[in-house]
Design an enzyme around this catalytic site. Structure first.
Site: not given
Lengths: 431, 431, 431, 431
Positions: D250, D415, D119, D324
């Site tokens: 998670k 951006h 990004e 992770d």
């Protein structure tokens, strides 16, 4: 709903001190003794049937008399359509908070607000907040949006059918609105949303409900909509439920919070620093500092919204005014904001997306409840929007008063004195 | 608290139909007219002062009489320590639900449960559920945990100091418990948790509170703890608040839900399929199917927990029994579970982590409220745990009844008939 | 973020064992030593500038080579517009899961799904689930809704002005849509919602974004909308922010969950009992029983939605396919449902309201990421809806596989063997 | 997951434009064509087996080469225990943010932080924030608490048995800790909480896990605990699952947020007003104003916690460092707070209760990931606490940078320029 090792351990040991494991199992075991007789009386409120219930209960006369005095002007007839198996009435004391000056879209003027509560200091605290608002010229309170929701659920055989069914429902929007309209003169189906989850389709039906809070109205209308759908749908669902628990009825939900359930209202006031100092013994800076800490406290607690004690205002107000106090569960969410203005005064606002109130239906026509509405000039048709604006203004008064008390140290003192019955009055500007 | 374009547009247009923008701005503008007089009367409940308040309100005699009848046995003296600015009492009709057979750790026997409500069909529905439970041999109801919470907040100069302050507090655990103990004979500080957020430290103080619901007790104890800390801490905070809004007081929060606030109780019952069929006109399979759809409905709504209408039971029970109905906001969360057993019967359970009840303090000593507690044999000291177990059993009755009604199609019918005053009785096995 | 007394106490004591309070304060104290030099190199990816950064880092050659091999085909030029201060690339191993047969609105056929992960057993588990789905004839996966959100915030002087400003914005809907349209050929402003909170107005702007995930597109469009509003609004806000944190960007929120953020997709499959037994070593009844316990587990945990390990699928898929892995935070919410069908088979469905994926923009054109998209035939324009449907199907495979493993006891075994490098393969039907 | 009438209608009509209802049903229908062959190769990473998978995929050589170059130093052997069905590696570009001066309990010094992202503008933004912090003397970052959780679930025959089982488990605390200890040298079972819901008991087992993030470690330990319980419990459960979905694994959950999952860390910095002006083009007052609006935005969105874009830092950091990335789902919650100090400077803090990181295990030993840890001097045993403190410091840098950009108007500009590949660099103090 977890508990950690040490605490659970302590609790259990205390429990087991008083009796043995065997005793516990015994007390928890199934009992097949004959049941006592059913509650007698087909008529909900007739004196005969009420008396027959009292005979079952076997309380002493004094206790009975506190709920029910046969003959002494105590007919329960007014409650015929509001309760079943009636045995009398519980009395909740009502105090006045005010005057509360409101500049609303619908509520306009100086209000004395009746609050039914058994909690000491509550009325005093709201009254204190109301007066400060009024002395500052009153608060603005605006009804921003409304909509009462039912969410029937439909079971289809597959996701594919669920999708096709959903398309059909959306295409039938006008028809469904007409079906709903046939069930009520006051309500209107204004939006048909939906949530597809696998082969389940939840319709999200939002209605306006006139001056009623409208839960019954929307149930009946939704029943008609469901029956129409089950009869006419291109793809007939295998089953349906008139409410599938997505509506937020009687519970705080993020869904209601991000949209509206009942009426969404916002109220604001700007309080000069001098008034804060003289009346609430604090400063805009202190309130702003508390706000930050308490907003992050609320965020950490996992509450929906962030506010102080909205529920106190709403419970007392709903009970006094014949509203459904179970709706406190859904109404007591919102956002409170305090900040220091460029001029050094305090800006305060509350926003409540789930005010569930009406001025017709429910308990609003019962004698004492109706009188409470009359005190504010808000009994009967045409007044529900104003009632919601009063709610928000009242909440604003309470958020100001409690926060000021927490900042100045008055909070504990007030509860200590009023609740424990000490002679010394709560520290207040006026006493 | 969002609203989408079309709906907001419609709402606003309807609003603006009735008046011009200028009129709206006018009605929302600051008013500097003189305020009405303050609410008169220093004494909260004396007849003279009550009368002086009624003179201010200018209601007609009939309305006034519904709240207050001077002389007619209507002394408000019992309410002296429960309300301020009193003008009378609001009457809420009380119906009986039962018999409800409970096999609890503390509550044991057949109960007739008083419910104060103005919502038609509510008592009938709970009574129906109670009787089915009783006919199945009663429900088990177990108090699992308890703890009432206050969460004072402390502001330090830096995160480093916050850490050192937190260490000091933990090390002083026994001292702080002793400080708290000095303020109350009934309560005990049982856990000192904490949350550090930058230079802010929230203490999470959990107490047992004997037979009181205990909010005042823990406030006073926490005030003493805070004052001790401010005087003795190795690193003195720059400021503190006795409550920093992490406690979940008067609001539904995930934090209370995952731990406990007040009392955590679970209740269960197994209902034979035949009983379900004959009394509730449905099947275990149907209830299981509804449970799935409604649990996912609740999940999608973003509620805390997943249940049907816990708030209805609690609001009616709290008002009847002199509990704080504002606590419905925090208590009305929980988990309801239905499933089909291996034998083809229905297993049903509710778990409620935030029951806030007491049998002393609050409104429990007021005449009609005390009588409601007496009906269950639970007035006064020693009964709070049993009261909590009755709550859970009652909630279980209601979850069964409403779900069965939604499955059998009785739901809309019952509300239609009872609420709208039709003659036909609600479809019920007993009528 | 609380911690209870005993645990915090233990943690702190352990901490203080290793060093004194004074040492701690010292290590936390402000350091005014000179800062090291700035990261060198204006060009994000040129070899010279990359080398100059490596000189700063002083790592050994082997470590450096694992990230960056100058000359060895290792040009970083492809990453010029995707990263700054580049020093090389991290290599994430990619495994294949499949074949996964999907019957979607957009995705149709048998897919081999590339998953980038360093977690042992993950690919094996998804592959196992995929094959079972495929053997059952494939899963249906349907894109149900879409919309990418930005929520600019505007500060007005008062609630009254906020209301009037909101009315103006709603009235300008078509104009604002046109303003947004000028900034993009691919996106379209499809809804303008709003949330008024006191004198603050949040606009909730939802867009379609073509085949891009669209965060940049909607930022730029919203900037234009805001600038138009600030220039033309009848009541000019005092300030505005292009994003006021109501959009759910990069975080799990109830608001996105109850509406949509990105793409909402649902997938379902029915698995015959025999297939479950032979391939996953479990039964529909067992999966149904686990589902109940785990759904209530999720509810008690306070998650948004209720699912098992959606994040595992999405993180591995997003990294492999050049999606934004930070969006895992918002995408990893949803509902998983398992139930036994009338025929005794298993019905399984997942519903994901916040899949944020695109096939153009972001990292989708980078060499290895583009190849991963090519493996599925979904690289480039026209494929974003299909990509979202693959996501849901993949998630369904993983929910089935992990749940079956938890039911059959394979869960721990699989992690033990694959993760700890034992020789014995994971227990699997195929090995 | 709802959608309102107009929007759903529009979406569906667009969908149906492109094809007929019949075509849709056709594409969603079950396909019984033969499945493609299984993914070949028993060995996860051997060249032969990798090649056999590529033959299945039939991609062109260039695409294949971007993932896998046979012979060219491209052995996949290092990934043997981290992936199955391997076909190569995806390359994620890594940029450096820093220097970031940290004064932590464990992390101390000036760090260059590797971030793996595709990004644009992300690394630049974090680097900008890092440098400002460093120029202000560095930030404090403190590990406050830790604990990795597994929550096995047990099914009993009744609530009574559930209670007795729970008592037994608590009494066996020391035994269960010993059982867990036998499975691991690094982990320790530090707390045994529980949640009883009807006849279901969830144990809440919290562990320390040494320098590993520890999910596998706690799974294996919990398996042993469960097996011990099933063999020895006074009341044997009917069934159990090693994980019943209360652990927050998670996923973002309120339960983890109010306690800890992984590591809880807080970081703070005070930035002089002049530095804010010169480097970030804004003022403390402006950041404070934005904070209020964005915190209320987050509250209204129903997020867990209130922060800006924590997920961006964590995703890029986790991928670079072999953590992770699925844990971004649970880690990306927290609280960000900005306020103006008495001196007129900015106080900024972030608090993150769910940082899941380790320096051993997972992907931490893979070549490029290990090199990223080495860049910070944090590879291998002994470094996990410091790694968590770096996380919090990095997040603080990002919260400052993005908020400043939103306040100064740089957000959209940055951006627009970096992502769309314009030549002009992002507006930054240093360029």
């Amino acid at each position: 709903m977890a508990s950690n090792e040490d605490r659970v351990g302590k609790f259990l040991r205390r429990l087991l001190q008083s009796r043995s494991s065997a005793e516990i199992v015994q007390s928890l075991s199934r009992s097949d003794e004959p049941l006592p007789p059913r509650i007698p009386g087909q008529d909900p409120v007739s004196d005969d049937d009420v008396e027959s219930r009292w005979q079952l209960l076997k309380l002493d006369e004094k206790s009975k008399a506190s709920l029910y005095e046969h003959g002494a002007g105590g007919s329960l007839e007014p409650y015929r359509h509001n309760v079943e198996n009636c045995i009398g009435t519980v009395k909740v004391p009502v105090g006045l908070a005010g005057p509360l000056r409101i500049r609303g879209m619908f509520a306009s003027g100086d209000f004395h607000v009746p609050l039914a509560t058994t909690e000491a200091a509550l009325v005093a605290s709201y009254s204190r907040g109301a007066r400060v608002i009024s002395e500052a010229g009153g608060c603005v309170s605006i009804l921003l949006h409304e909509g009462m929701r039912r969410t029937p659920g439909f079971g289809l055989s597959s996701l594919t059918e669920a999708g096709l069914f959903a398309i059909w429902c959306i295409e039938q929007g006008d028809v469904l609105r007409a079906v709903a309209a046939k069930t009520t003169r006051h309500g209107e189906l204004i939006d048909i949303g939906m949530a597809i989850e696998g082969n389940h389709v939840y319709l999200i039906l939002d209605y306006t409900t006139g001056d009623a809070s409208g839960q019954n109205m929307v149930t009946i209308a939704t029943q008609a909509v469901c029956e129409y759908i089950m009869e006419h749908a291109a793809i007939r669902p295998q089953f349906y439920y008139v409410e599938a628990n997505l509506s937020g009825d009687k519970k705080a939900t993020a869904h209601s919070f991000v949209s509206v359930r009942g009426k969404k209202v916002s109220a604001e006031v700007t309080l000069p620093a001098e008034l804060l100092a003289s009346r609430l013994h604090t400063t805009p800076q202190e309130l702003d500092r508390y706000w930050k800490m308490s907003a992050i406290g609320a965020i950490q607690s996992g509450s929906i919204g962030a506010q102080g004690h909205v529920a106190n205002a709403l419970a007392a107000f709903y009970i006094a005014c014949g509203q459904d106090p179970a709706c406190v569960a859904e109404s007591a969410v919102g956002v409170t904001r305090f900040e220091v203005t460029a001029k050094g005064d305090l800006y305060a606002a509350v926003t409540l997306p789930s005010i569930v109130v009406g001025t017709v239906g429910g308990g609003t026509a019962l004698p004492s409840q109706h009188a409470c509405l009359e005190i504010m000039g808000l009994a009967g048709p045409g007044n529900a929007p104003a009632l919601a604006e009063v709610c928000a203004a009242l909440v604003l008064a309470g958020e100001l008063s409690i926060t000021a008390a927490l900042c100045s140290g008055d909070f504990t003192r007030a509860h200590q004195k009023l609740a424990r019955g000490h002679d010394a009055p709560v520290k207040d500007d006026a006493r």
